[in-house]
Design a protein around this motif. Structure first.
Motif, PDB file in Angstrom:
ATOM      1  N   UNK A 235      35.964  79.029   9.741  1.00  0.00           N
ATOM      2  CA  UNK A 235      35.338  77.910  10.424  1.00  0.00           C
ATOM      3  C   UNK A 235      35.294  76.705   9.487  1.00  0.00           C
ATOM      4  N   UNK A 236      35.707  75.503   9.958  1.00  0.00           N
ATOM      5  CA  UNK A 236      35.528  74.321   9.116  1.00  0.00           C
ATOM      6  C   UNK A 236      34.027  74.083   8.921  1.00  0.00           C
ATOM      7  N   UNK A 237      33.574  74.231   7.700  1.00  0.00           N
ATOM      8  CA  UNK A 237      32.131  74.239   7.432  1.00  0.00           C
ATOM      9  C   UNK A 237      31.727  73.051   6.587  1.00  0.00           C
ATOM     10  N   UNK A 238      30.595  72.488   6.899  1.00  0.00           N
ATOM     11  CA  UNK A 238      30.054  71.415   6.070  1.00  0.00           C
ATOM     12  C   UNK A 238      29.223  72.048   4.959  1.00  0.00           C
TER      13      UNK A 238
END
Ligand code: HEM
Ligand code: SF4
Ligand code: SF4
Lengths: 505, 171
Positions: A235-238
Motif C-alpha cells: 500500500x502506498x503509505x504516508x
C-alpha cells in the motif's frame, strides 16, 4: 543542542540566515496550515461522503487541477508535521520549554496531536487501502477504551457495508479539527508580542512553489479502493502520519495506547522536567521605580508582554513600569531598552553591565591594538577568548546596553565586535532586532552619536558558527589596524553622560 | 557562490521530493499473513436467570409486597468459541456478553492468518448454559473448506437465517 547547532550552521551556509528554514520552522507550520485550508476548501467542493473513493478518483482525474491540488494538500500536511517536530525540538534544545513558556509548550504538543489526528481522518476520507488500514487500526484502538457500547472494529470486518454516517462523521472531524488548530495556535502564541506567523516571503513562496511543482510532476498515486474482504498488501503509505502502522498492527491495543500515552505524557511533562532548580533559574526582571521615568520603552520592547505601565505611588507624576514575574522569561531585553538603566533581571541591568565592564577592563590590560568581542551566551562566542580577542559575555545582545559599547570604545580599545545570533534564532525572540535598532536607528536606548562607529562592528554568528565569528574578527582586525590609535579617555563618566543619575529623586 | 547556490537548490529539491516519496512509500502490510479466515458476528445472547433463596433477615428487611423468597438476576450466558483450521485447534475461548452487567449482546470479530490455498475450517459457538431459554438458539456451527488466493479474506458470519455462513471476496 550540538546537532541543532551543526544543522543550523550548514543551513546558514547554504541559504543564509535570513532564509534558513530551521529558524522559521514554527512559521512554516503556519504556512502549511494556510495552504492546507486553501487546498482543502477546493477538495471539499468535490468530495462526496456517499461515494468517497469514487469522488477522490474523480478529483484525481482532473489532471489540470484536482490531481496536483490533492498532491499539494498531502505533501504540505507532511511538511507541517515535520516542521512542527523540528520547531518543538528547537524549543527543547534551546531550553525554551518551562516557566512562562510552559503554556506555549503544552499547547504546541496539543497542536501536534491535533495535526496528527486530522491527517489520520484525512487519509480515511480517501477510502483506499491506506485509509482502510488507518480506519481499522483506529477502530481497534478505540475499542480498547471502555467508551463504545458496540465495538467499532466490527464495522470494518466486511460483515455489512460501512454506514454512510461513518464517512460523514469522519469528514466532520476532518473539518472540525482545523478549527481546534486555529484555536490552539491562538493560545500557543498568546504570550508573545509581535508574533511572526509567517516566514519571509522568499522562503514562504519558495517552499509553497517547490511543493506545488513536485505535486504537479509527481502527484501521489491513488491506492486501490478499500475492500474489507481483502487484506491490504503493498500500500502506498504516508510515513509521516502512518509511520507507526507497521509496528502497531501486531501489538495488543493496550500496549499501543501505553506507548502513545507514555510519549504524550513525556512531551507534556517537559516543562516540569526541564525546569531548572529554583537556585539556578534566572530570576525575573524588576523595575527600579527610583530610576524609571515612565518612558514606556521596556513596555514596548518586551517580547513576552510581561511589562505593564502603572500609576506611580511614590508621589511623582506619571507611570512606572511593572514586570509580571509570571510572564517574564528573564530574557533581559528590557535591560537594553532603558536609557536610565532602571530595569532588568537582577545582576543584568544596564547599571550592572557598566559595573561589569569596568571590572572587565580593570582586570585586563587592553590597549589600542586589542579587540574585544561582546558575545551572547547562546551564540558562537563560547569561551573567554576568541582568536586572541578577549570576550565580554552578555546574556543576549538584546540585553546589552549601548553604553557598554561606548565605554569600551572610549576606553581606547582598538575595536569592539558584537557577536550576535542571527535575528530569527534569538533566544529572546526580539533581542537582536532591538539591538540593531538601538545601534543604527536611534531606538532607545540608542548608541550615542559621539561614539566612533569605525571601531564597532556587528557579526551574526550562530552557536555552530565559530568560524564565521573568527573570519569576521579577522576582517575587522585588519580594518582596525588602518585606523589611527584611539586616544583612550581615562576620566570620563559614561554613567553621567548616559543619563544615569545615581540618585534620582 | 554558484556551487553554493546549486547545493542549496539541490538540497531543497531533494528534501521536497524526499517528503513526497515518504508520503507515498509503498509498504508491505501483508507480510507472511497470505490470507485470512475472519469471524464476525453478533448474537443477542441466551438469557439465564441466576436465583438464590433469600434468608429470613433479608426478607424481613424488605417491604411486605416485595417479600418473594427468590432473588433472581437476569444475565446472558457466555459462549464457548472453538475454531479449528486445517484440522488443528487454533482457539478454545470463552466469549462474554458486553456491558458492565453482562446483559449486552455478544460480539465476535477476529482474523486468523492462513496460507493461501485450501483450508478446512471448523467453527463452533455454543452457549455455556445448562438450559437455553425457550426458542433461543444456543449453538452455531460452520464446517467446510475455503479456497483463498493471496490477500483474500474468508468471512464466517451470521446469515439471514440465523445460521453461520461463509462469504468470500468472490461470493
Ligand atoms: C504544530 C503546530 C505549531 C505551530 C503552528 C507553531 C507555531 C509557533 C509560532 C508561530 C511561534 C512564535 C514564533 C515567534 O514569533 O517567535 C511559536 C512559538 C513557540 N512554540 Fe510553537 N508551533 C507549533 C508546535 C509546537 C510544538 C510541538 C512545540 C513544542 C512541543 C512548540 C513550542 C513552542 C514554544 C515553547 C514557543 C515559544 C517560543 C518562545 O517563547 O521563545 N510549538 N510556535
Ligand atoms: S524603559 Fe526604563 S524608564 Fe522606560 S518605562 Fe521601562 S523601566 Fe521605566
Ligand atoms: S526580562 Fe524583561 S524583556 Fe524579557 S520577558 Fe522579562 S520583562 Fe520582558
Amino acid at each position: 543542542m550540538r546537532v541543532l547547532a551543526r544543522l543550523d550552521a550548514a543551513f546558514n551556509a547554504l541559504y543564509g540566515w535570513r532564509w534558513n528554514p530551521l529558524y522559521h520552522s514554527g512559521a512554516l507550520v503556519v504556512t502549511c496550515f494556510a495552504v492546507l485550508l486553501a487546498t482543502g476548501l477546493y477538495l471539499l467542493l468535490f468530495y462526496r461522503t456517499g461515494a468517497p473513493y469514487a469522488s477522490v478518483a474523480a478529483i484525481d482525474a482532473q489532471w489540470w487541477g484536482g490531481r496536483w491540488i490533492r498532491g499539494l494538500h498531502r505533501y504540505v500536511s507532511d511538511l507541517a508535521l515535520l516542521a512542527a517536530v523540528v520547531h518543538g525540538f528547537r524549543m527543547f534544545a534551546q531550553r525554551r520549554s518551562w516557566g512562562p513558556r510552559a503554556l506555549a509548550w503544552v499547547s504546541g504538543v496539543v497542536l501536534l496531536g491535533i495535526f496528527f489526528v486530522c491527517g489520520w481522518t484525512g487519509y480515511v476520507m480517501v477510502w483506499d487501502a491506506h485509509g482502510q488500514l488507518l480506519a481499522a487500526e483506529g477502530a481497534r484502538l478505540l475499542d480498547a477504551l471502555p467508551v463504545f457500547s458496540e465495538p467499532l472494529g466490527r464495522a470494518f470486518t466486511g460483515e455489512e457495508p460501512l454506514p454512510g454516517a461513518f464517512f460523514f462523521m469522519n469528514l466532520f472531524a476532518h473539518i472540525a479539527l482545523p478549527i481546534g488548530i486555529a484555536l490552539f495556535l491562538w493560545v500557543h502564541v498568546s504570550r508573545l508580542a509581535r508574533v511572526q506567523l509567517l516566514p519571509p516571503r522568499r522562503l514562504l513562496w519558495g517552499t509553497v512553489g517547490l511543493f506545488a511543482v513536485v505535486a504537479v510532476l509527481w502527484p501521489p498515486p491513488l491506492g486501490p479502493e478499500a475492500d474489507l474482504l481483502r487484506l491490504p498488501a503493498t500500500v502506498p503509505t504516508d510515513w509521516a502520519y502512518g509511520f507507526w502502522l507497521t509496528a502497531s498492527r501486531g501489538v495488543a491495543a493496550g500496549w499501543v495506547w501505553a506507548a502513545g500515552g507514555a510519549m504524550a505524557l513525556a512531551a507534556l511533562l517537559v516543562p516540569v522536567l526541564t525546569k531548572p532548580r529554583a537556585a539556578s533559574a534566572p530570576p525575573p526582571s524588576w523595575v527600579n521605580p527610583r530610576y524609571c521615568t515612565g518612558c514606556e520603552q521596556c513596555y514596548e520592547d518586551c517580547p513576552y508582554e510581561a511589562i505593564s505601565m502603572v500609576p506611580r505611588d511614590d508621589g511623582r507624576e506619571g507611570t512606572v513600569g511593572l514586570v509580571d514575574p509570571a510572564k517574564c522569561v528573564s530574557c533581559g531585553v528590557c535591560a537594553g531598552s532603558c536609557a536610565p538603566m532602571g530595569v532588568g533581571p537582577p545582576g543584568r541591568t544596564g547599571r550592572d553591565q557598566l559595573a561589569q565592564v569596568k571590572e572587565f577592563l580593570a582586570g585586563a590590560s587592553l590597549g589600542p591594538g586589542d579587540m574585544v568581542v561582546v558575545g551572547c551566551w547562546y551564540g558562537a562566542t563560547g569561551s573567554t577568548e576568541v582568536a586572541g580577542a578577549r570576550v565580554f559575555p552578555i546574556g543576549c545582545v538584546g540585553n546589552l546596553h549601548t553604553s557598554v559599547i561606548e565605554y569600551l570604545v572610549r576606553a581606547g580599545i582598538g575595536g569592539v565586535l558584537v557577536a550576535a545570533c542571527p535575528p530569527r534564532d534569538c533566544q529572546s525572540r526580539e533581542g537582536v532586532k532591538w539591538f540593531h535598532e538601538r545601534m543604527h536607528n536611534g531606538r532607545e536606548a540608542e548608541l550615542q552619536e559621539r561614539v566612533d562607529r569605525g571601531r564597532i562592528r556587528v557579526a551574526y554568528a550562530a552557536a555552530g558558527e565559530a568560524r564565521v565569528l573568527r573570519d569576521a574578527l579577522a576582517g575587522f582586525r585588519a580594518h582596525v589596524r588602518l585606523l589611527e590609535a584611539a586616544p583612550g579617555e581615562h576620566d570620563f563618566n559614561v554613567g553621567a553622560e548616559c543619563e544615569v543619575e545615581e540618585t534620582a529623586t | 557562490m554558484t556551487v553554493r547556490r546549486a547545493a542549496a537548490a539541490l538540497l531543497a529539491i531533494a528534501a521536497t521530493t524526499g517528503i513526497a516519496w515518504l508520503s507515498t512509500a509503498p509498504t508491505d502490510f501483508l507480510g507472511d499473513a497470505g490470507a485470512a479466515v475472519r469471524l464476525s458476528w453478533r448474537v443477542d445472547g441466551v438469557p439465564v436467570e441466576a436465583c438464590r433463596t433469600r434468608t429470613e433477615e433479608e426478607l424481613a428487611a424488605l417491604p411486605v409486597h416485595m417479600r418473594s423468597p427468590l432473588e433472581c438476576e437476569r444475565t446472558l450466558a457466555p459462549f464457548a468459541l472453538d475454531v479449528d483450521l486445517g484440522g488443528r485447534p487454533v482457539v478454545r475461548d470463552t466469549v462474554f456478553p458486553r456491558g458492565v452487567r453482562g446483559d449486552r449482546p455478544l460480539y465476535v470479530f477476529r482474523d486468523f492468518p492462513v496460507a493461501p490455498g485450501r483450508t478446512a475450517v471448523s467453527v463452533r459457538f455454543e452457549a455455556l448454559a445448562a438450559d437455553g431459554a425457550e426458542g433461543v438458539p444456543t449453538r452455531y456451527r460452520w464446517n467446510g473448506e475455503v479456497q483463498l488466493n493471496s490477500g483474500d479474506v474468508a468471512l464466517v458470519t451470521m446469515g439471514e437465517d440465523g445460521q453461520l455462513e461463509l462469504r468470500t471476496p468472490e461470493s
